[in-house]
Design a protein around this motif. Structure first.
Motif, PDB file in Angstrom:
ATOM      1  N   SER A   1      92.597  95.068  -9.574  1.00  0.00           N
ATOM      2  CA  SER A   1      92.112  96.391  -9.175  1.00  0.00           C
ATOM      3  C   SER A   1      90.586  96.327  -9.061  1.00  0.00           C
ATOM      4  O   SER A   1      89.914  95.793  -9.943  1.00  0.00           O
ATOM      5  CB  SER A   1      92.486  97.439 -10.221  1.00  0.00           C
TER       6      SER A   1
ATOM      7  N   TYR B   1      87.124  98.616  -8.416  1.00  0.00           N
ATOM      8  CA  TYR B   1      86.532  99.945  -8.428  1.00  0.00           C
ATOM      9  C   TYR B   1      85.106  99.844  -7.899  1.00  0.00           C
ATOM     10  O   TYR B   1      84.429  98.853  -8.115  1.00  0.00           O
ATOM     11  CB  TYR B   1      86.484 100.508  -9.858  1.00  0.00           C
TER      12      TYR B   1
ATOM     13  N   GLN C   1      83.670 102.783  -0.521  1.00  0.00           N
ATOM     14  CA  GLN C   1      85.110 102.516  -0.485  1.00  0.00           C
ATOM     15  C   GLN C   1      85.527 101.788   0.787  1.00  0.00           C
ATOM     16  O   GLN C   1      86.220 100.769   0.727  1.00  0.00           O
ATOM     17  CB  GLN C   1      85.916 103.819  -0.622  1.00  0.00           C
ATOM     18  N   GLU C   2      85.098 102.272   1.918  1.00  0.00           N
ATOM     19  CA  GLU C   2      85.473 101.648   3.192  1.00  0.00           C
ATOM     20  C   GLU C   2      84.986 100.203   3.259  1.00  0.00           C
ATOM     21  O   GLU C   2      85.734  99.296   3.654  1.00  0.00           O
ATOM     22  CB  GLU C   2      84.889 102.474   4.346  1.00  0.00           C
TER      23      GLU C   2
ATOM     24  N   ILE D   1      84.265  98.177   0.717  1.00  0.00           N
ATOM     25  CA  ILE D   1      85.009  97.365  -0.268  1.00  0.00           C
ATOM     26  C   ILE D   1      86.409  97.059   0.247  1.00  0.00           C
ATOM     27  O   ILE D   1      86.880  95.913   0.167  1.00  0.00           O
ATOM     28  CB  ILE D   1      85.058  98.084  -1.640  1.00  0.00           C
ATOM     29  N   GLU D   2      87.082  98.070   0.799  1.00  0.00           N
ATOM     30  CA  GLU D   2      88.433  97.843   1.325  1.00  0.00           C
ATOM     31  C   GLU D   2      88.418  96.812   2.444  1.00  0.00           C
ATOM     32  O   GLU D   2      89.305  95.959   2.532  1.00  0.00           O
ATOM     33  CB  GLU D   2      89.037  99.164   1.811  1.00  0.00           C
ATOM     34  N   GLU D   3      87.395  96.842   3.270  1.00  0.00           N
ATOM     35  CA  GLU D   3      87.285  95.863   4.363  1.00  0.00           C
ATOM     36  C   GLU D   3      87.105  94.451   3.801  1.00  0.00           C
ATOM     37  O   GLU D   3      87.741  93.498   4.259  1.00  0.00           O
ATOM     38  CB  GLU D   3      86.102  96.235   5.267  1.00  0.00           C
TER      39      GLU D   3
ATOM     40  N   LEU E   1      88.008  93.410   0.841  1.00  0.00           N
ATOM     41  CA  LEU E   1      89.202  93.019   0.073  1.00  0.00           C
ATOM     42  C   LEU E   1      90.350  92.525   0.942  1.00  0.00           C
ATOM     43  O   LEU E   1      91.288  91.902   0.428  1.00  0.00           O
ATOM     44  CB  LEU E   1      89.678  94.190  -0.810  1.00  0.00           C
ATOM     45  N   THR E   2      90.272  92.741   2.255  1.00  0.00           N
ATOM     46  CA  THR E   2      91.335  92.225   3.137  1.00  0.00           C
ATOM     47  C   THR E   2      91.365  90.698   3.093  1.00  0.00           C
ATOM     48  O   THR E   2      92.382  90.086   3.426  1.00  0.00           O
ATOM     49  CB  THR E   2      91.137  92.705   4.594  1.00  0.00           C
TER      50      THR E   2
ATOM     51  N   SER F   1      93.000  95.130  -4.544  1.00  0.00           N
ATOM     52  CA  SER F   1      93.037  96.428  -3.857  1.00  0.00           C
ATOM     53  C   SER F   1      92.019  97.380  -4.485  1.00  0.00           C
ATOM     54  O   SER F   1      91.700  97.282  -5.667  1.00  0.00           O
ATOM     55  CB  SER F   1      94.437  97.041  -3.933  1.00  0.00           C
ATOM     56  N   PHE F   2      91.534  98.295  -3.640  1.00  0.00           N
ATOM     57  CA  PHE F   2      90.593  99.304  -4.123  1.00  0.00           C
ATOM     58  C   PHE F   2      91.384 100.273  -4.985  1.00  0.00           C
ATOM     59  O   PHE F   2      92.377 100.847  -4.559  1.00  0.00           O
ATOM     60  CB  PHE F   2      89.930 100.025  -2.940  1.00  0.00           C
TER      61      PHE F   2
END
Length: 193
Positions: free
Chosen positions: A123, A125, A131-132, A134-136, A138-139, A145-146
């Motif tokens: 996880s 944080y 957020q956007e 970090i999510e990019e 994390l792919t 996952s965020f």
């Protein structure tokens, strides 16, 4: 010799003796006065020396107290300047954007990822504004996952329940480490004398 003559001789003797006694008394009185004046002068000199010593001691205490107060004010001013510098650095970190923010966030995630097994569910944080981003990033990571927002300047907190590992790679934690390690050098640079 007549009685009158005898009386006159006795009177003369008495006057002479009285004169001697008065002269001795005057000499004694002058000696007592001279001794008293000498004692008074000695007491006066001792008191003057005591007063001078007390004045010197109070002067030293006042100077010492003033020096201590000045030193405390300088230290307080230095703390204020360092706090201002720290706030400026924090503001600059919070305002980082674009490629620089992406590069730093990528590096912090890469560093944290080395602490987890390849098959771990991890996880991540971060700051809500990131957020956007970090999510990019994390792919590129399997099992990452965020997971939510953290109140921080940027960066990430990464954790896995399975391995009970938690890595705090926020800008805040990095700044704390760098700040602590370089505070002496920073102070020397800011406050060169």
């Amino acid at each position: 010799m007549s009685l009158e003559h005898v009386v006159d001789d006795i009177k003369d003797e008495a006057r002479a003796r009285a004169e001697e006694i008065r002269a001795e008394a005057e000499d004694d009185a002058e000696a007592i006065i001279a001794e008293a004046e000498a004692d008074a002068e000695e007491i006066k000199e001792e008191r003057a020396a005591e007063v001078e010593a007390q004045i010197d001691q109070e002067r030293e205490q006042a100077v010492s107290s003033a020096n201590l107060e000045a030193k405390q004010q300088r230290l307080e001013a230095r703390r204020d300047v360092l706090a201002d510098v720290r706030e400026d650095v924090e503001a600059a970190l919070a305002e980082l954007s674009g490629d620089r923010r992406e590069s730093l966030t990528q590096s912090l995630i890469d560093e944290a990822a080395t602490e987890f097994d390849d098959d771990a569910t991890v996880s991540v944080y971060g700051r809500s504004d990131d957020q956007e981003l970090i999510e990019e990033i994390l792919t590129e990571y399997d099992g990452f996952s965020f997971a939510g927002d953290r109140d921080c300047l940027g960066g990430v907190v990464v954790e896995s329940e399975t391995s009970r590992v938690r890595v705090n790679n926020t800008f805040d934690s990095v700044l704390d480490t760098v700040w602590d390690e370089n505070l002496k050098e920073l102070s020397a640079h800011l406050f060169e004398q």
